[in-house]
Design an enzyme around this catalytic site. Sequence first.
Site, mmCIF file in Angstrom:
data_model
loop_
_atom_site.group_PDB
_atom_site.id
_atom_site.type_symbol
_atom_site.label_atom_id
_atom_site.label_comp_id
_atom_site.label_asym_id
_atom_site.label_seq_id
_atom_site.Cartn_x
_atom_site.Cartn_y
_atom_site.Cartn_z
ATOM 1 N N ASP A 8 0.939 -1.067 0.003
ATOM 2 C CA ASP A 8 -0.017 -0.146 0.045
ATOM 3 C C ASP A 8 0.824 1.226 -0.172
ATOM 4 O OD1 ASP A 8 0.741 0.570 2.755
ATOM 5 O OD2 ASP A 8 -1.265 0.191 3.418
ATOM 6 N N CYS A 65 2.511 -3.721 3.882
ATOM 7 C CA CYS A 65 1.583 -2.393 4.457
ATOM 8 C C CYS A 65 2.470 -1.879 5.606
ATOM 9 C CB CYS A 65 0.165 -2.829 4.555
ATOM 10 S SG CYS A 65 -0.205 -3.890 6.028
ATOM 11 N N THR A 67 1.755 -1.999 9.006
ATOM 12 C CA THR A 67 2.155 -3.052 9.832
ATOM 13 C C THR A 67 2.349 -4.403 9.414
ATOM 14 O OG1 THR A 67 -0.216 -3.771 10.146
ATOM 15 C CG2 THR A 67 0.652 -1.751 11.613
ATOM 16 N N HIS A 98 8.209 -25.272 8.356
ATOM 17 C CA HIS A 98 7.290 -25.982 8.891
ATOM 18 C C HIS A 98 5.669 -25.655 8.029
ATOM 19 C CE1 HIS A 98 9.538 -26.631 12.774
ATOM 20 N NE2 HIS A 98 10.033 -27.110 11.665
ATOM 21 N N HIS A 133 5.523 -32.254 8.745
ATOM 22 C CA HIS A 133 4.883 -30.728 8.360
ATOM 23 C C HIS A 133 3.815 -30.508 7.322
ATOM 24 C CE1 HIS A 133 7.535 -29.336 11.711
ATOM 25 N NE2 HIS A 133 8.374 -29.677 11.128
HETATM 26 C C1 RB5 Z 1 -2.345 2.413 6.441
HETATM 27 O O1 RB5 Z 1 -2.532 3.559 7.298
HETATM 28 C C2 RB5 Z 1 -2.283 1.128 7.360
HETATM 29 O O2 RB5 Z 1 -3.494 1.033 7.845
HETATM 30 C C3 RB5 Z 1 -1.800 0.205 6.659
HETATM 31 O O3 RB5 Z 1 -0.619 0.072 6.148
HETATM 32 C C4 RB5 Z 1 -1.840 -1.265 7.311
HETATM 33 O O4 RB5 Z 1 -0.903 -0.767 8.530
HETATM 34 C C5 RB5 Z 1 -2.936 -1.946 7.687
HETATM 35 O O5 RB5 Z 1 -2.734 -3.105 8.540
#
Ligand code: RB5
Length: 150
Positions: A8, A65, A67, A98, A133
């Site tokens: 993203d 993304c 996180t 695994h 596995h």
């Molecule tokens: C975008 O602001 C953020 O929400 C996205 O990159 C991600 O971390 C979502 O899980």
Amino acid sequence: MTIALACDHSALDMKEMVKGLLDEMGLPYRDFGTNTTDSCDYPVFAARAAKAVASGECDRGIVICGTGIGVSIAANKVKGVRCALCSEPYSAKLTRLHNDSNVLAMGARVIGPELARMIAETWLTTPFEGGRHQRRVDLLTALEEGTDLG
Ligand code: RB5
């Protein structure tokens, strides 16, 4: 081995870093976007890459993304995808050995580029161990198909 890539708006730089690593490793890739820093919806892009892996168009995928959580949730909703969110190389190695994970998720706001590179390289070069596995991976597939595992 062709790699499906997606990110993203928060993870463009990290996706570019991964492309550089894939070039160095001689691995072809397909970029499913996004390709701008305009705010976008991560499920759209993660699903494109995940579907390319599930269909066999690509062999594995890397989705990124902020996180890594959103893209991993999205990718894991695509049948046939086993997406692992990794923030260190130990998990990247073990999820290949695994879980036979076929998509790697990383968080560009969680880890730096050097760590991400190490994680991606480890994940790309570690084979599936098979054996006991394989039975567990088969159970994951059965669960996905609606089987009651008891
Ligand atoms: C975008 O602001 C953020 O929400 C996205 O990159 C991600 O971390 C979502 O899980």
